[in-house]
Design an enzyme around this catalytic site. Structure first.
Site, PDB file in Angstrom:
ATOM      1  N   SER A 190      41.677  37.688  37.506  1.00 14.03           N
ATOM      2  CA  SER A 190      42.810  38.875  37.768  1.00 14.03           C
ATOM      3  C   SER A 190      44.549  38.004  37.577  1.00 14.03           C
ATOM      4  O   SER A 190      44.518  37.158  37.513  1.00 14.03           O
ATOM      5  CB  SER A 190      42.292  38.534  39.295  1.00 14.03           C
ATOM      6  OG  SER A 190      43.628  37.704  39.688  1.00 14.03           O
TER       7      SER A 190
ATOM      8  N   HIS B 279      49.883  34.458  36.283  1.00 12.83           N
ATOM      9  CA  HIS B 279      49.258  33.743  35.408  1.00 12.83           C
ATOM     10  C   HIS B 279      47.672  34.631  35.902  1.00 12.83           C
ATOM     11  O   HIS B 279      47.183  35.325  36.690  1.00 12.83           O
ATOM     12  CB  HIS B 279      49.296  32.525  35.917  1.00 12.83           C
ATOM     13  CG  HIS B 279      48.576  32.421  37.861  1.00 12.83           C
ATOM     14  ND1 HIS B 279      49.253  32.525  38.595  1.00 12.83           N
ATOM     15  CD2 HIS B 279      47.178  31.759  38.044  1.00 12.83           C
ATOM     16  CE1 HIS B 279      49.115  31.083  39.429  1.00 12.83           C
ATOM     17  NE2 HIS B 279      47.476  31.420  39.588  1.00 12.83           N
TER      18      HIS B 279
ATOM     19  N   ARG C 183      46.932  39.624  44.064  1.00 10.34           N
ATOM     20  CA  ARG C 183      46.325  40.885  42.800  1.00 10.34           C
ATOM     21  C   ARG C 183      47.212  41.729  42.180  1.00 10.34           C
ATOM     22  O   ARG C 183      47.302  42.726  43.125  1.00 10.34           O
ATOM     23  CB  ARG C 183      45.284  40.569  43.098  1.00 10.34           C
ATOM     24  CG  ARG C 183      43.824  39.250  42.948  1.00 10.34           C
ATOM     25  CD  ARG C 183      43.211  39.885  43.427  1.00 10.34           C
ATOM     26  NE  ARG C 183      41.927  38.089  43.534  1.00 10.34           N
ATOM     27  CZ  ARG C 183      41.960  37.619  44.885  1.00 10.34           C
ATOM     28  NH1 ARG C 183      42.259  38.813  45.568  1.00 10.34           N
ATOM     29  NH2 ARG C 183      41.332  36.787  44.963  1.00 10.34           N
TER      30      ARG C 183
ATOM     31  N   LYS D 282      50.951  27.713  47.523  1.00 11.93           N
ATOM     32  CA  LYS D 282      49.412  27.582  47.087  1.00 11.93           C
ATOM     33  C   LYS D 282      50.043  27.516  45.395  1.00 11.93           C
ATOM     34  O   LYS D 282      49.442  27.828  45.187  1.00 11.93           O
ATOM     35  CB  LYS D 282      48.317  28.593  46.350  1.00 11.93           C
ATOM     36  CG  LYS D 282      47.367  28.621  46.468  1.00 11.93           C
ATOM     37  CD  LYS D 282      46.122  29.515  46.085  1.00 11.93           C
ATOM     38  CE  LYS D 282      44.849  28.801  45.862  1.00 11.93           C
ATOM     39  NZ  LYS D 282      44.006  30.465  45.186  1.00 11.93           N
TER      40      LYS D 282
ATOM     41  N   GLN E  39      47.876  37.224  38.420  1.00 11.01           N
ATOM     42  CA  GLN E  39      47.859  37.070  39.959  1.00 11.01           C
ATOM     43  C   GLN E  39      49.140  36.087  39.947  1.00 11.01           C
ATOM     44  O   GLN E  39      50.103  35.794  39.187  1.00 11.01           O
ATOM     45  CB  GLN E  39      46.878  36.468  40.729  1.00 11.01           C
ATOM     46  CG  GLN E  39      45.898  35.177  40.142  1.00 11.01           C
ATOM     47  CD  GLN E  39      44.971  34.800  40.785  1.00 11.01           C
ATOM     48  OE1 GLN E  39      44.884  33.443  41.117  1.00 11.01           O
ATOM     49  NE2 GLN E  39      43.416  35.040  40.176  1.00 11.01           N
TER      50      GLN E  39
ATOM     51  N   HIS F 258      51.163  33.452  43.771  1.00  7.26           N
ATOM     52  CA  HIS F 258      50.791  32.866  44.557  1.00  7.26           C
ATOM     53  C   HIS F 258      51.977  32.894  45.761  1.00  7.26           C
ATOM     54  O   HIS F 258      52.770  32.210  44.838  1.00  7.26           O
ATOM     55  CB  HIS F 258      49.827  31.128  44.434  1.00  7.26           C
ATOM     56  CG  HIS F 258      48.531  31.268  44.196  1.00  7.26           C
ATOM     57  ND1 HIS F 258      47.336  31.983  43.936  1.00  7.26           N
ATOM     58  CD2 HIS F 258      48.198  31.112  42.387  1.00  7.26           C
ATOM     59  CE1 HIS F 258      46.327  31.690  43.309  1.00  7.26           C
ATOM     60  NE2 HIS F 258      46.845  31.045  42.480  1.00  7.26           N
TER      61      HIS F 258
ATOM     62  N   GLU G  66      49.972  25.575  42.089  1.00  5.01           N
ATOM     63  CA  GLU G  66      48.341  24.357  41.908  1.00  5.01           C
ATOM     64  C   GLU G  66      48.496  23.883  40.374  1.00  5.01           C
ATOM     65  O   GLU G  66      49.706  24.679  39.169  1.00  5.01           O
ATOM     66  CB  GLU G  66      47.718  26.323  41.284  1.00  5.01           C
ATOM     67  CG  GLU G  66      46.851  26.668  42.044  1.00  5.01           C
ATOM     68  CD  GLU G  66      46.239  28.248  41.476  1.00  5.01           C
ATOM     69  OE1 GLU G  66      45.651  28.986  42.636  1.00  5.01           O
ATOM     70  OE2 GLU G  66      46.338  28.865  40.916  1.00  5.01           O
TER      71      GLU G  66
ATOM     72  N   LYS H  51      38.850  43.402  42.679  1.00  3.96           N
ATOM     73  CA  LYS H  51      39.357  43.657  44.257  1.00  3.96           C
ATOM     74  C   LYS H  51      40.891  43.697  44.623  1.00  3.96           C
ATOM     75  O   LYS H  51      40.953  44.665  43.676  1.00  3.96           O
ATOM     76  CB  LYS H  51      39.564  41.383  44.734  1.00  3.96           C
ATOM     77  CG  LYS H  51      38.270  40.611  43.971  1.00  3.96           C
ATOM     78  CD  LYS H  51      38.177  39.406  44.504  1.00  3.96           C
ATOM     79  CE  LYS H  51      36.854  38.744  44.886  1.00  3.96           C
ATOM     80  NZ  LYS H  51      37.610  36.924  44.714  1.00  3.96           N
TER      81      LYS H  51
END
Length: 411
Positions: free
Chosen positions: A101, A267, A286, A128, A103, A105, A130, A292
């Site tokens: 997706s 991203h 998302r 989050k 998305q 964070h 990453e 989802k």
């Protein structure tokens, strides 16, 4: 407690690679997981997060129980104090056959707010950040393109421009001569209008675009806009996220290349296998390319709207001073984690000094032995070990090259 072998959970999201084509599945099989060749295998989770907890190999004891029993021994005194007696990172292997997706964070403040307001959707009050390191050739989208590129796409792809008629001209003018504040304002307006576009109009314009450029999906590593549109639209027909190809940077990585995604950074992974490390959280907002829940208003509002070339997202490793010369460290600008890559030729060895924080070690390739003060441990592809703080270890490569990635948190 020195080195403890783990068995790790694997999941089966729709975007994963099928059967043993998946690195996540290959590595899970090392922990005696039976692989069904008809299923997709998407992620191997290594850590203490309750969604996918790791267990002490051959037992039902979760790693989290060992941490909870004596956090100072398991994490180190400084890490235990700083992160409230919790392992601060989650380590993963991702195997991607279909795009994930669009998305981002949330940062800590937004994560806490979303968790308080909708705990059934946003299950962690933590941020989050990453980092991903490619294990195979890898394609991803991350961060907004240089604005002049987006402006050129608006002119060259009329189907894209037709979805953002209210903001396209203002954006193009700002991209040419606006200051940074003006540019970010119009980038947000453009992205918000695109992501909020009428679904029927999105489908109509995407059909028109595909009629013009064709639908045949070619080389999976071709990252031209046309090729990505064809590929992603085949995976998610009629989805507005396909048009994000024109707004987000596209990264094409070779094994060992890495990039970092900070909070509020858009991203999407497209194809390939990688190791990924993040703060211990499962928060995702998302807005496209997903079956989802989509939370478009939150995503549009939360982004920083940083823009620039894809090189700005890449993270170069440097020599790791905690080892004897065969290791490099990827060290992003956050406190929760770093990742070390160790490469040994057959017959070589690497000694890692007793680091003051916890480590999770994953064997990616080759065979060898890990020696700690108590015993020798077998290293085979997919073997995962938790290494306690202040535990010097030596790694020996047998008759093949040995590739190991180790996630760690250092004071």
């Amino acid at each position: 407690m020195v080195a403890i072998r783990l068995s790790c959970s694997v999941n089966n999201y729709h975007w994963g690679k099928q059967g043993l084509n998946s690195k996540a599945a290959q590595f899970a099989a090392t922990s005696n997981v039976t692989i069904d060749e008809t299923k997709t295998y998407s992620e191997l989770w290594m850590g203490t997060h309750p969604t996918g907890p790791s267990l002490v190999f051959g037992t039902e004891t979760p790693l989290s129980a060992i941490v909870d029993e004596n956090p100072r021994d398991a994490l180190g005194e400084d890490i235990a104090k700083k992160f409230n007696n919790q392992l601060p990172f989650l380590f993963k292997v991702l195997s991607i056959d279909r795009a994930l997706s669009i998305q981002a964070h949330p940062d800590k403040a937004l994560a806490q707010k979303l968790h308080t307001e909708r705990p059934n959707v946003y299950k962690d009050p933590n941020h989050k950040p990453e980092m991903s390191i490619a294990l195979t050739d890898f394609v991803a989208m991350s961060g907004f393109r240089p604005l002049e590129q987006i402006a050129a796409f608006l002119e060259n792809f009329p189907e894209f421009k037709a979805l953002v008629t209210e903001s396209a001209d203002g954006f193009s003018a700002a991209a040419k001569s606006g200051d940074d504040t003006e540019k970010r304002k119009w980038l947000k307006a453009l992205f918000g209008e695109l992501m909020g576009a009428d679904e029927n109009e999105v489908k109509r314009q995407l059909d028109a675009l595909l009629e013009r450029i064709g639908t045949e999906v070619g080389d999976l590593l071709d990252v031209s806009p046309e090729s990505l549109v064809r590929r992603v639209s085949a995976e998610y027909p009629g989805d507005v996220g396909v048009f994000c190809v024109f707004m987000l940077n596209v990264l094409k990585l070779a094994p060992g290349d890495a990039f970092f995604m900070g909070p509020n950074d858009p991203h999407a992974y497209v194809f390939g296998d990688c190791v990924e490390c993040m703060a211990t959280s499962d928060n995702v907002v998302r807005a496209g390319l997903t079956p989802k829940m989509r939370d478009v208003p939150v995503l549009v509002d939360m982004l920083t709207y940083d823009y620039g070339t894809p090189d700005a997202k890449l993270l170069k490793p440097v020599n790791f001073k905690g080892a004897a010369g065969h290791s490099v460290i990827y060290d992003p600008p956050i406190d929760e984690f770093s990742v070390v890559r160790t490469l040994l030729d057959a017959g070589q060895s690497e000694t890692v000094s007793g680091l003051a924080g916890p480590q999770i070690l994953l064997v990616v390739e080759g065979r060898g032995t890990l020696v700690d003060e108590d015993e020798n441990h077998m290293l085979i592809p997919g073997a995962v070990y938790f290494v306690a703080p202040n535990s010097p270890i030596t790694i020996f490569a047998k008759n093949s090259n040995l590739v190991i990635y180790t996630a760690m948190c250092l004071p």
